[in-house]
Motif scaffolding. Structure first.
Motif, short mmCIF file in Angstrom:
data_model
loop_
_atom_site.label_atom_id
_atom_site.label_comp_id
_atom_site.label_asym_id
_atom_site.label_seq_id
_atom_site.Cartn_x
_atom_site.Cartn_y
_atom_site.Cartn_z
N GLU A 187 -14.33 7.80 1.85
CA GLU A 187 -12.92 8.15 1.60
C GLU A 187 -12.74 8.72 0.19
O GLU A 187 -11.98 9.66 -0.01
CB GLU A 187 -12.02 6.90 1.74
CG GLU A 187 -12.10 6.23 3.10
CD GLU A 187 -13.13 5.09 3.14
OE1 GLU A 187 -12.90 4.15 3.93
OE2 GLU A 187 -14.14 5.15 2.41
N ALA B 99 -18.10 5.62 -1.48
CA ALA B 99 -17.26 5.41 -0.30
C ALA B 99 -16.86 6.77 0.26
O ALA B 99 -16.39 7.63 -0.49
CB ALA B 99 -16.01 4.61 -0.67
N CYS C 185 -4.40 -0.21 -8.17
CA CYS C 185 -5.03 -0.52 -6.87
C CYS C 185 -6.01 -1.68 -7.00
O CYS C 185 -6.21 -2.44 -6.04
CB CYS C 185 -5.74 0.71 -6.31
SG CYS C 185 -4.64 2.00 -5.73
N TYR C 186 -6.64 -1.82 -8.17
CA TYR C 186 -7.55 -2.95 -8.36
C TYR C 186 -6.80 -4.27 -8.28
O TYR C 186 -7.29 -5.25 -7.72
CB TYR C 186 -8.25 -2.83 -9.73
CG TYR C 186 -9.40 -1.86 -9.74
CD1 TYR C 186 -10.65 -2.22 -9.22
CD2 TYR C 186 -9.24 -0.58 -10.27
CE1 TYR C 186 -11.71 -1.32 -9.23
CE2 TYR C 186 -10.30 0.32 -10.28
CZ TYR C 186 -11.53 -0.05 -9.77
OH TYR C 186 -12.59 0.83 -9.77
N ASP D 299 -6.10 -5.33 -4.81
CA ASP D 299 -7.31 -5.52 -3.99
C ASP D 299 -7.34 -4.49 -2.85
O ASP D 299 -7.60 -4.81 -1.69
CB ASP D 299 -7.36 -6.95 -3.43
CG ASP D 299 -8.76 -7.34 -2.99
OD1 ASP D 299 -9.73 -6.76 -3.51
OD2 ASP D 299 -8.88 -8.21 -2.10
N ALA D 300 -7.06 -3.25 -3.22
CA ALA D 300 -6.92 -2.16 -2.24
C ALA D 300 -8.28 -1.75 -1.66
O ALA D 300 -9.33 -1.93 -2.28
CB ALA D 300 -6.25 -0.96 -2.89
N THR D 301 -8.22 -1.19 -0.47
CA THR D 301 -9.41 -0.63 0.16
C THR D 301 -9.72 0.74 -0.45
O THR D 301 -8.84 1.36 -1.09
CB THR D 301 -9.18 -0.45 1.67
OG1 THR D 301 -8.12 0.52 1.85
CG2 THR D 301 -8.78 -1.76 2.33
N PRO D 302 -10.93 1.25 -0.25
CA PRO D 302 -11.22 2.60 -0.75
C PRO D 302 -10.24 3.66 -0.23
O PRO D 302 -9.92 4.61 -0.96
CB PRO D 302 -12.65 2.86 -0.26
CG PRO D 302 -13.27 1.50 -0.22
CD PRO D 302 -12.15 0.60 0.25
N LEU D 303 -9.76 3.50 0.99
CA LEU D 303 -8.80 4.46 1.53
C LEU D 303 -7.51 4.47 0.72
O LEU D 303 -6.97 5.54 0.41
CB LEU D 303 -8.48 4.13 3.00
CG LEU D 303 -7.43 5.04 3.66
CD1 LEU D 303 -7.89 6.50 3.67
CD2 LEU D 303 -7.11 4.57 5.08
N ASP E 170 0.83 -1.20 0.00
CA ASP E 170 0.00 0.00 0.00
C ASP E 170 0.87 1.25 0.00
O ASP E 170 0.63 2.21 -0.76
CB ASP E 170 -0.93 0.02 1.21
CG ASP E 170 -2.00 -1.05 1.14
OD1 ASP E 170 -2.20 -1.62 0.05
OD2 ASP E 170 -2.63 -1.32 2.17
#
Length: 194
Positions: A161, A159, A71-72, A75-79, A3
């Motif tokens: 964020e 989201a 980021c896809y 598998d990143a979070t919205p943050l 990240d």
């Protein structure tokens, strides 16, 4: 760790000034010293023509698009999506490789929006194109389309964020266009092609 690396990479990629590189490669004047003194596609259009401007626009857009798209795959979070998009945008505004003197961020912001979702980028681009076609003022098209961008993010991917990131990005973009806003209010802003 991945990240942090994607956020750092996004900032560094954002710091690569397409306008300056394109102008150097094509033997054009430094865009920071000609026209509006802004290293962006609109100014490159003024000093170097459509081909140079199109390459600059593509380069600046990809700086935002590629890191957010990555980021896809992580598998990143919205943050993390939000921080990555903001890092690319800030890299363009304040590039470490060019003395922190960057552009106004419209194309890079649009790239991040397309990276988040094609519907977000498409909606912003359509508003920009409509305003630019009707009123022929690039800065006004940018300001209106980016002012609506937080709404488009909320409608497509609500989201908190991401909405907060886009709101912050919009506010920074408006701040970077403050001289254009003064010219718009006084009727002195240049039209597209002039």
């Amino acid at each position: 760790m991945p990240d942090l690396l994607i956020i750092l990479a996004a900032y560094l990629l954002g710091s690569v000034s397409s306008a300056i590189i394109v102008c150097r490669l094509m033997g054009l004047p430094d865009p920071r010293t000609q026209g509006s003194n802004n290293p962006g596609a609109t100014n490159v259009l003024r000093i170097g023509g459509k081909k140079a401007a199109a390459i600059t626009l593509l380069g600046d857009s990809l700086k935002g698009f590629v890191p957010v798209l990555a980021c896809y795959f992580l598998d990143a979070t919205p943050l993390i999506f939000a921080l990555t998009a903001m890092a690319a945008f800030l890299g363009h505004l304040y590039p470490v490789f060019f003395g922190f003197q960057g552009g106004k961020g419209v194309a890079t912001a649009l790239g991040t929006q397309f990276g988040l979702h094609w519907m977000i980028g498409g909606a912003v681009a359509l508003v920009w194109l409509f305003i630019a076609k009707v009123l022929r003022i690039s800065s006004l098209a940018a300001l209106v389309s980016m002012a609506l961008a937080p709404l488009f993010v909320w409608l497509v991917w609500p989201a908190p964020e991401l909405v907060a990131m886009q709101t912050a990005m919009t506010l920074l973009l408006i701040w970077r266009h403050r001289s254009n806003i003064r010219k718009l209010l006084s009727g002195a802003e240049s039209s597209i092609g002039n």
